[in-house]
Design an enzyme around this catalytic site. Sequence first.
Site, PDB file in Angstrom:
ATOM      1  CG  HIS A  26      -1.918   1.088   1.280  1.00 34.18           C
ATOM      2  ND1 HIS A  26      -3.072   1.030   2.052  1.00 34.18           N
ATOM      3  CD2 HIS A  26      -1.959   2.293   0.668  1.00 34.18           C
ATOM      4  CE1 HIS A  26      -3.767   2.137   1.905  1.00 34.18           C
ATOM      5  NE2 HIS A  26      -3.101   2.934   1.079  1.00 34.18           N
ATOM      6  CG  HIS A 206      -7.761   3.166  -0.282  1.00 34.47           C
ATOM      7  ND1 HIS A 206      -7.060   2.575  -1.289  1.00 34.47           N
ATOM      8  CD2 HIS A 206      -6.899   4.024   0.338  1.00 34.47           C
ATOM      9  CE1 HIS A 206      -5.812   3.046  -1.288  1.00 34.47           C
ATOM     10  NE2 HIS A 206      -5.698   3.941  -0.305  1.00 34.47           N
ATOM     11  CD  GLU A 209      -7.677   6.604   4.602  1.00 31.92           C
ATOM     12  OE1 GLU A 209      -8.247   6.508   3.500  1.00 31.92           O
ATOM     13  OE2 GLU A 209      -6.599   7.234   4.766  1.00 31.92           O
ATOM     14  CG  ASP A 287      -1.742   5.834   2.628  1.00 31.99           C
ATOM     15  OD1 ASP A 287      -2.039   5.555   1.451  1.00 31.99           O
ATOM     16  OD2 ASP A 287      -2.540   6.392   3.415  1.00 31.99           O
ATOM     17  CG  ASP A 288      -0.378   8.975   0.337  1.00 32.94           C
ATOM     18  OD1 ASP A 288      -0.316   8.804  -0.892  1.00 32.94           O
ATOM     19  OD2 ASP A 288      -1.385   8.699   1.020  1.00 32.94           O
TER      20      ASP A 288
HETATM   21  N1  ADE Z   1      -4.979   8.499  -2.044  1.00 30.95           N
HETATM   22  C1  ADE Z   1      -3.731   8.651  -1.585  1.00 30.95           C
HETATM   23  N2  ADE Z   1      -3.678   8.380  -0.272  1.00 30.95           N
HETATM   24  C2  ADE Z   1      -4.932   8.025   0.111  1.00 30.95           C
HETATM   25  C3  ADE Z   1      -5.518   7.621   1.328  1.00 30.95           C
HETATM   26  N3  ADE Z   1      -4.829   7.520   2.464  1.00 30.95           N
HETATM   27  N4  ADE Z   1      -6.837   7.352   1.333  1.00 30.95           N
HETATM   28  C4  ADE Z   1      -7.564   7.459   0.217  1.00 30.95           C
HETATM   29  N5  ADE Z   1      -7.056   7.835  -0.944  1.00 30.95           N
HETATM   30  C5  ADE Z   1      -5.740   8.120  -1.011  1.00 30.95           C
HETATM   31 ZN    ZN Z   2      -3.886   4.721   0.417  1.00 33.84          ZN
END
Ligand code: ADE
Ligand code: ZN
Length: 345
Positions: A26, A206, A209, A287-288
């Site tokens: 992810h 996803h 969350e 994630d990011d």
């Molecule tokens: N796109 C990038 N990061 C995300 C996240 N944490 N949740 C949903 N979409 C995303």
């Molecule tokens: Zn994500």
Amino acid sequence: MGQDGHEALSPQIAKLIDRLPKVELHVHLEGTLEPELAFRLARRNGVRLPFRSVREMRAAYDFSDLQSFLDVYYAACAALVTREDFRELTAAYLDRAHADRVRHVEPFFDPQTHTERGIPMGDVIGGILDGLAEGEKRYGITSGLILSFLRHLPPESADATLAEAEPWLDKLVAVGLDSSERGFPPEPFAGTFARARTGGLRAVAHAGEEGEAQLVARTLDALQVSRIDHGVRAADDITVMRRLAESGVVLTACPNSNVRLRVLASMDQSPVKKLLDAGVAVTINSDDPAYFGGYIGANYRAVAAALDLDADDLVRLAANAIDGSFAPDNRKLELHSELAIASAG
Ligand code: ADE
Ligand code: ZN
């Protein structure tokens, strides 16, 4: 405090985390765009970013929820224009992933973020595939690319995107679904996901969350996914947790993301240990990472420190990621051998 700003880890656990061969399931490639690279590419492409400097851009990374992050993330994507930009983005991620001993990765990319700006699909996918091929040659990191649809756009746009990606479908492993969860349920995307599965792709999405546990169950029903991305809210509902444990559906948890986007009040609220103990195939991911303060190793360290995870827990998390990947069986065997060596010390 340790170097990631959390409780110190024991030296043995810190060393084990360093040694673990990691599989990342992810990570959004656009979420690995560090401000320095964003500014370099923006300058090269003559694009203006909505920040005056790298420092101002980083200072904007104080998020109140998922949407406040997505607004910045989509704005920064304006820097990505050419095939070479996508190659450099991917290569820069793989340099960092290698430093964290990532051995296999299944990254997401969001084509609609780019095709909506007029960037050809072939440049986006071609550049990413160039970067992934280089990473395999240089570091031996294998990969499987996941095309992720934006759920805040209509399902017709997802359908058109799948059709546009047709020439490259054999270069992808799966489709995914991301972006704003509140107000954008999974059911409208059932047709697109069914077509992608018929075309030979696997499916992930996803869910859970910011949305409640029931959205995890609805996503399984509507989209027939093999993995739920995040899914941490599933821990609020014993029935959903049992369903995950019994079906073997994998959860790709992202601890630093959850804290930075205020899905969790603090790291010690992470349900990762609860999910592991309930038999759910949970995994650790970034994630990011350019936005949330660290790559996969930092996520392992943060959650291990906050939840006092032991060596067995950590090896199980790493093994879950190998088993939950879409890598071919022979590659999974190699990764398990590497894990056995790492866990023996
Ligand atoms: N796109 C990038 N990061 C995300 C996240 N944490 N949740 C949903 N979409 C995303
Ligand atoms: Zn994500």
